[in-house]
Design a protein around this motif. Sequence first.
Motif, PDB file in Angstrom:
ATOM      1  N   LYS A  93       0.854  -1.189   0.000  1.00 45.50           N
ATOM      2  CA  LYS A  93       0.000   0.000   0.000  1.00 45.50           C
ATOM      3  C   LYS A  93       0.882   1.228   0.000  1.00 45.50           C
ATOM      4  O   LYS A  93       2.017   1.177   0.467  1.00 45.50           O
ATOM      5  N   PRO A  94       0.347   2.365  -0.472  1.00 41.56           N
ATOM      6  CA  PRO A  94       1.116   3.614  -0.340  1.00 41.56           C
ATOM      7  C   PRO A  94       1.241   4.012   1.132  1.00 41.56           C
ATOM      8  O   PRO A  94       0.459   3.569   1.977  1.00 41.56           O
ATOM      9  N   LYS A  95       2.227   4.854   1.409  1.00 40.02           N
ATOM     10  CA  LYS A  95       2.526   5.231   2.788  1.00 40.02           C
ATOM     11  C   LYS A  95       1.303   5.766   3.546  1.00 40.02           C
ATOM     12  O   LYS A  95       1.066   5.341   4.679  1.00 40.02           O
ATOM     13  N   PRO A  96       0.497   6.693   2.975  1.00 40.11           N
ATOM     14  CA  PRO A  96      -0.651   7.205   3.749  1.00 40.11           C
ATOM     15  C   PRO A  96      -1.627   6.096   4.158  1.00 40.11           C
ATOM     16  O   PRO A  96      -2.167   6.126   5.273  1.00 40.11           O
ATOM     17  N   ALA A  97      -1.825   5.118   3.297  1.00 42.97           N
ATOM     18  CA  ALA A  97      -2.743   4.017   3.610  1.00 42.97           C
ATOM     19  C   ALA A  97      -2.166   3.128   4.714  1.00 42.97           C
ATOM     20  O   ALA A  97      -2.879   2.712   5.626  1.00 42.97           O
TER      21      ALA A  97
END
Length: 107
Positions: A93-97
């Motif tokens: 997942k991307p960092k914010p997720a």
Amino acid sequence: MTARAVTEATFEQEVLKNDKAVLVDFWAEWCGPCRAVSPILDQIATEHSEKLDIVKLNVDENPGLAMKYQITAIPAFKVFQAGEVVKTVIGAKPKPALEADLAAYIS
């Protein structure tokens, strides 16, 4: 700070007996998404080192632990607190997720 490697020999001490929450990254060398998410985990490890330890477990080299924790797809992340799995996240997942998934352990 980068996520450090653990093995079947060091897992109990590094993960199960850790005073902090520990995110275990179950990964393998041949897994593209595992390699893609690795720098994100390193960033989170650096930014939240006081609250969360992040370790990597190679499932090919440590099949016993992969079986014990029912790892059927990688990357898989399990957060341990006081020796128990308290959260499971599957997939890159991307960092914010990822930070949203881990909010209870890093904020």
